[in-house]
Design an enzyme around this catalytic site. Structure first.
Site, short mmCIF file in Angstrom:
data_model
loop_
_atom_site.label_atom_id
_atom_site.label_comp_id
_atom_site.label_asym_id
_atom_site.label_seq_id
_atom_site.Cartn_x
_atom_site.Cartn_y
_atom_site.Cartn_z
N SER A 30 0.82 -1.21 0.00
CA SER A 30 0.00 0.00 0.00
C SER A 30 0.86 1.27 0.00
O SER A 30 0.49 2.28 -0.61
CB SER A 30 -0.94 -0.01 1.21
N THR A 31 2.03 1.23 0.66
CA THR A 31 2.91 2.40 0.65
C THR A 31 3.48 2.60 -0.75
O THR A 31 3.53 3.73 -1.27
CB THR A 31 4.05 2.23 1.69
N GLU A 103 10.93 -9.20 -4.63
CA GLU A 103 11.46 -8.05 -3.89
C GLU A 103 12.94 -8.29 -3.55
O GLU A 103 13.78 -7.40 -3.69
CB GLU A 103 10.67 -7.82 -2.60
C1 5RP Z 1 5.05 -6.86 0.27
C2 5RP Z 1 5.89 -6.16 1.27
C3 5RP Z 1 5.46 -4.81 1.70
O1 5RP Z 1 6.52 -3.92 1.48
C4 5RP Z 1 5.10 -4.81 3.15
O2 5RP Z 1 4.13 -5.83 3.36
C5 5RP Z 1 4.56 -3.45 3.60
O3 5RP Z 1 3.33 -3.23 3.03
P1 5RP Z 1 2.48 -1.90 3.24
O4 5RP Z 1 3.20 -0.80 2.53
O5 5RP Z 1 1.15 -2.22 2.62
O6 5RP Z 1 2.37 -1.65 4.72
O7 5RP Z 1 6.90 -6.64 1.74
O8 5RP Z 1 5.48 -8.18 0.05
#
Ligand code: 5RP
Length: 220
Positions: A30-31, A103
């Site tokens: 989401s970020t 990632e």
């Molecule tokens: C996805 C990730 C994301 O960076 C992590 O889950 C953080 O997510 P959000 O920005 O929604 O809090 O590792 O695999």
């Protein structure tokens, strides 16, 4: 500010790290969705992106940003991604969104990892957030047994398959004092595709959104 507004603020701040005319690495979550939306505003300065998930690829393309295969890219100066937890040394738990394998590959390829988080993700010790481990489906129970031997409580992420067609075990109950060591150890278990511990290659920079605005932490 709400948590989502904090995420939006750090995402906008991350535009400072975009290298004009270069390919940018883009994470998932989401970020990062806010980062992709912000990136659209400067897309003329971005040559293209490499993306860590089908979701992010779709969003980038919807904004008219070209997405390249990592194999086509020779240099990747910056990778921007979120985290589920980050410790004082820049080691992270990632993979809450299930994209940990791609990632980790892009993080390894990038010269600089810029982590964007709201302040709730800062922790003294990793492990309150269950550690995601991507596993080849036929090895699931074997890996689960090995993770139990290490003191964790692995739970299958029900009804979920990664972009790579694998399953995820979320490991509860760990207190990760030595993240690089645990990462190496878990990497040795046959059937483990990726451990959601990003310690051997952690963040170089974190942008943290909190009550006092966005602050920068440098780890490298
Ligand atoms: C996805 C990730 C994301 O960076 C992590 O889950 C953080 O997510 P959000 O920005 O929604 O809090 O590792 O695999």
């Amino acid at each position: 500010m709400t948590q989502d507004e904090l995420k939006q603020a750090v995402a906008r701040e991350a535009l400072r790290f975009v290298v004009p005319g270069a390919v940018i690495g883009v994470g998932t979550g989401s970020t990062v969705n806010h980062f992709i939306d912000a990136l659209a505003g400067i897309r003329d300065r971005v040559r293209a992106a490499v993306s860590s998930s089908e979701r992010s690829t779709e969003r980038l393309r919807a904004h008219g940003i070209e997405v390249l295969d990592l194999n086509e890219v020779s240099t990747l100066p910056v990778y921007v991604d979120g985290a589920d937890e980050i410790d004082p040394g820049g080691a992270m738990i990632k993979g809450g969104g299930g994209a940990l394998t791609r990632e980790k590959i892009i993080a390894e390829a990038a010269e600089r990892f810029v982590c964007i988080v709201d302040a709730s993700k800062l922790v003294p010790v990793l492990g309150a957030f269950a550690l995601p481990v991507e596993v080849v489906p036929m090895a699931r129970e074997l890996v689960r047994a090995r993770l139990r031997d290490l003191g964790g409580e692995p739970r299958l992420r029900e009804g979920y398959l990664t972009d790579n067609g694998n399953q995820i075990l979320d490991v509860h109950g760990l207190r990760i004092e030595h993240p690089a060591e645990l990462e190496s150890r878990l990497n040795q278990i046959p059937g483990v595709v990726t451990v959601g511990l990003f310690a051997r290659r952690g963040a170089d920079v974190a942008l943290v959104g909190g009550a006092d605005g966005v602050t920068q932490r440098d780890y490298a």
